[in-house]
Design a protein around this motif. Structure first.
Motif, mmCIF file in Angstrom:
data_model
loop_
_atom_site.group_PDB
_atom_site.id
_atom_site.type_symbol
_atom_site.label_atom_id
_atom_site.label_comp_id
_atom_site.label_asym_id
_atom_site.label_seq_id
_atom_site.Cartn_x
_atom_site.Cartn_y
_atom_site.Cartn_z
ATOM 1 N N GLY A 157 0.009 16.880 -10.325
ATOM 2 C CA GLY A 157 0.230 14.955 -10.070
ATOM 3 C C GLY A 157 0.260 14.791 -11.760
ATOM 4 N N HIS A 158 0.186 13.119 -11.547
ATOM 5 C CA HIS A 158 0.592 12.838 -12.881
ATOM 6 C C HIS A 158 -1.083 12.451 -13.838
ATOM 7 C CE1 HIS A 158 3.910 11.653 -10.615
ATOM 8 N NE2 HIS A 158 4.649 11.769 -11.749
ATOM 9 N N GLY A 159 -1.978 12.310 -12.336
ATOM 10 C CA GLY A 159 -2.953 11.509 -12.702
ATOM 11 C C GLY A 159 -4.339 12.942 -13.537
ATOM 12 N N THR A 160 -4.026 14.096 -14.383
ATOM 13 C CA THR A 160 -4.396 14.533 -14.632
ATOM 14 C C THR A 160 -5.571 14.413 -16.310
ATOM 15 O OG1 THR A 160 -3.069 15.510 -15.790
ATOM 16 C CG2 THR A 160 -3.115 16.526 -13.080
ATOM 17 N N ASP A 166 -3.605 17.016 7.816
ATOM 18 C CA ASP A 166 -3.839 15.797 7.008
ATOM 19 C C ASP A 166 -3.567 14.828 6.560
ATOM 20 O OD1 ASP A 166 -3.451 17.795 5.004
ATOM 21 O OD2 ASP A 166 -4.428 16.963 3.703
ATOM 22 N N TYR A 167 -1.757 15.154 6.178
ATOM 23 C CA TYR A 167 -1.050 13.979 5.919
ATOM 24 C C TYR A 167 -0.511 13.330 6.983
ATOM 25 C CZ TYR A 167 3.242 11.987 3.507
ATOM 26 O OH TYR A 167 4.121 11.089 2.753
ATOM 27 N N CYS A 168 -0.063 14.449 7.906
ATOM 28 C CA CYS A 168 0.288 13.082 8.833
ATOM 29 C C CYS A 168 -0.487 12.904 9.672
ATOM 30 C CB CYS A 168 0.482 14.481 9.856
ATOM 31 S SG CYS A 168 2.367 15.459 10.115
ATOM 32 N N ASN A 226 0.709 -1.357 0.018
ATOM 33 C CA ASN A 226 -0.153 -0.534 -0.063
ATOM 34 C C ASN A 226 1.101 1.078 -0.107
ATOM 35 O OD1 ASN A 226 -2.554 -0.888 -0.006
ATOM 36 N ND2 ASN A 226 -2.212 -1.971 1.489
ATOM 37 N N ASN A 227 1.158 1.819 -1.204
ATOM 38 C CA ASN A 227 1.905 3.004 -1.317
ATOM 39 C C ASN A 227 1.538 4.125 -1.772
ATOM 40 O OD1 ASN A 227 4.826 3.988 -2.470
ATOM 41 N ND2 ASN A 227 3.829 3.995 -4.393
ATOM 42 N N ALA A 228 0.526 3.978 -2.626
ATOM 43 C CA ALA A 228 -0.093 4.940 -3.333
ATOM 44 C C ALA A 228 -0.082 6.227 -1.630
ATOM 45 C CB ALA A 228 -1.536 4.534 -4.066
ATOM 46 N N PHE A 231 11.563 12.382 4.346
ATOM 47 C CA PHE A 231 11.671 13.074 3.148
ATOM 48 C C PHE A 231 11.859 12.538 1.913
ATOM 49 C CE2 PHE A 231 10.617 16.849 5.408
ATOM 50 C CZ PHE A 231 8.910 17.130 4.740
ATOM 51 N N ILE A 232 11.960 12.070 1.040
ATOM 52 C CA ILE A 232 12.479 11.591 -0.530
ATOM 53 C C ILE A 232 12.967 12.363 -1.733
ATOM 54 C CG2 ILE A 232 12.383 9.107 -1.581
ATOM 55 C CD1 ILE A 232 10.506 7.791 0.142
ATOM 56 N N ASP A 233 13.592 12.429 -2.685
ATOM 57 C CA ASP A 233 13.644 12.635 -3.619
ATOM 58 C C ASP A 233 13.008 12.783 -5.026
ATOM 59 O OD1 ASP A 233 14.856 10.171 -4.645
ATOM 60 O OD2 ASP A 233 16.801 11.809 -4.779
ATOM 61 N N THR A 234 11.568 12.105 -4.493
ATOM 62 C CA THR A 234 10.282 12.023 -6.007
ATOM 63 C C THR A 234 9.686 12.790 -6.566
ATOM 64 O OG1 THR A 234 8.914 11.310 -4.454
ATOM 65 C CG2 THR A 234 10.037 9.643 -4.793
ATOM 66 N N GLY A 235 9.898 13.903 -6.056
ATOM 67 C CA GLY A 235 9.231 14.957 -6.702
ATOM 68 C C GLY A 235 7.453 15.635 -5.655
#
Ligand SMILES: NC(=O)c1ccc[n+]([C@@H]2O[C@H](COP(=O)([O-])OP(=O)(O)OC[C@H]3O[C@@H](n4cnc5c(N)ncnc54)[C@H](OP(=O)(O)O)[C@@H]3O)[C@@H](O)[C@H]2O)c1
Length: 293
Positions: A271-274, A154-156, A89-91, A189-193
Motif C-alpha cells: 500500500g502507499h500509506g506505510t 470480504d471485499y464483495c 466516498n472512494n477510499a 477492474f481498473i488499471d490503478t494497481g
C-alpha cells in the motif's frame, strides 16, 4: 445538473488512483477539492501538484475506518472551508485472500474501510447539505458489489453493502424531499494497481478499465446527476443473469472466468500509506485551500 464550478468536493482516498484523477479533473473544472487519505507521501505529492497547477485543493490525513477521526477531521474541514457540496466516498482496500486465509483483523478492516466509513462520512456532512438545500453523495462500489467473486469474500461483502447503502439512502432522501443527489459507481477492474495481477478472460467484453476514462466518466455522471454508473456495459447484464437458476448463474460466471480473475492477483505491495503520519493535527496540513463559495 450538479454544479461543479465553485463547489467544495471532498474525495476520500484521493491521494491515489481514480480518487486522485477525479480530484484533478474536478479542480480543473473550478471546484475546490478536499482530499482525505492515509497515504502521507501521496497527500504531499498531490498537494504540491495542485498548488503548482494553480488549482484549489486542500489535503487532510484521515483514516476513514476510524469513526472518531472522521468526525474530528470533518469538523476541521467545516471550520476551514464551510460546507462540503459533493462527497465522494472512494477510499478502498483489498487483501485478495481466500476467506479462511485472511486474518480476523483484515476482514474487519475491509468492512471498516470499504463499507462502514460511508456511514461516518455521510453522517458528518449530510446534515449541512440538507440545511444548504443542496448536495451530492457519491458511492464508489464495484462490479464486485453486484456479483460474488472467489478470493474477494470480504471485499464483495463490503461493496454489496455500499450498493445497498446508496439505494436505501436514495429512497430516504426522496421520501424526505431533500435536494440531495446520489450516484453509485460499479466498475470492473481498473488499471490503478490496486488489483495488480488480475486477469480477465474475455477482454473485449470485460476489459481492464483505463483509470483516466473511469475518472472522466464518474466526473460526468456526477455533473449529470446519474444515479448509477456501471462499467463496462457488460456489467449491466448481471441483473439479467440473476433471473437464471443459481446453478446456471454460477456456470455463466465461471464461463466468463470471474472466479479465476484473482488467481494472479498480487495487489500493490504494502500500500502507499506505510509511513507513520508526520503532521501534528489533522487539518493543520491543509495547503492552497479552496476559497469559500
Ligand atoms: N482498481 C480497481 O480495479 C477497482 C475496481 C472497482 C472499484 N474500485 C474501487 O474504487 C476505489 C478507488 O480504487 P483505486 O483503484 O483508485 O485504489 P487506490 O489507487 O489504491 O486508491 C485508494 C486510496 O485510498 C486510500 N485508503 C486506503 N485505506 C484508507 C483509509 N482507511 N482511509 C483513507 N484512505 C484510505 C489508499 O491509501 P493506501 O494506498 O495507503 O492504502 C489509496 O490512496 C476503491 O473504493 C475501490 O474499491 C477499484
Amino acid at each position: 445538473m450538479s454544479r461543479i464550478e465553485g463547489s467544495n468536493i471532498l474525495i476520500t482516498g484521493g491521494a491515489s488512483g481514480i480518487g486522485k484523477l477525479m480530484a484533478q479533473k474536478f479542480a480543473d473544472r473550478g471546484a475546490g477539492v478536499i482530499i482525505w487519505d492515509i497515504d502521507d507521501a501521496g497527500l504531499e505529492k498531490i498537494a504540491g501538484e495542485m498548488k503548482a497547477g494553480g488549482r484549489r485543493a486542500a489535503v487532510y490525513r484521515c483514516d476513514v475506518s476510524n469513526r472518531v477521526e472522521v468526525f474530528r477531521v470533518a469538523e476541521n474541514v467545516k471550520n476551514d472551508f464551510g460546507k462540503v457540496d459533493i462527497l465522494i466516498n472512494n477510499a478502498g482496500i483489498v487483501f485478495g485472500k481466500s476467506f479462511l486465509d485472511a486474518t480476523d483483523e483484515q476482514l474487519e478492516k475491509s468492512m471498516a474501510v470499504n463499507a462502514l466509513s460511508h456511514f461516518w462520512t455521510v453522517r458528518a456532512f449530510l446534515p449541512d447539505m440538507i440545511r444548504a438545500g443542496r448536495g451530492h453523495i457519491v458511492t464508489i462500489s464495484s462490479a464486485a458489489g453486484l456479483i460474488g467473486v472467489s478470493r474477494l469474500v470480504d471485499y464483495c461483502a463490503a461493496k454489496f453493502a455500499v450498493f445497498g447503502f446508496d439505494e436505501a439512502l436514495r429512497m430516504e432522501i426522496k421520501q424526505k424531499k431533500w435536494n440531495i443527489k446520489t450516484t453509485v459507481v460499479c466498475p470492473y477492474f481498473i488499471d490503478t494497481g490496486m488489483f495488480e495481477g488480475v486477469r480477465t478472460r474475455f477482454s473485449g467484453l470485460l476489459p481492464i478499465l483505463d483509470q483516466q476514462s473511469v475518472a472522466d466518466r464518474i466526473v460526468k455522471a456526477v455533473e449529470k446527476n446519474r444515479r448509477r454508473l456501471l462499467m463496462p456495459p457488460m456489467v449491466y447484464s448481471l441483473w439479467l443473469l440473476r433471473y437464471l437458476p443459481t446453478f446456471a448463474f454460477d456456470l455463466t460466471a465461471n464461463l466468463f472466468g470471474i472466479n479465476a480473475t484473482m488467481e494472479g492477483f498480487t495487489g500493490r505491495s504494502g500500500g502507499h500509506g506505510t509511513t507513520p503520519f508526520s503532521t501534528a493535527q489533522p487539518g493543520s496540513d491543509s495547503q492552497n485551500p479552496p476559497q469559500g463559495n
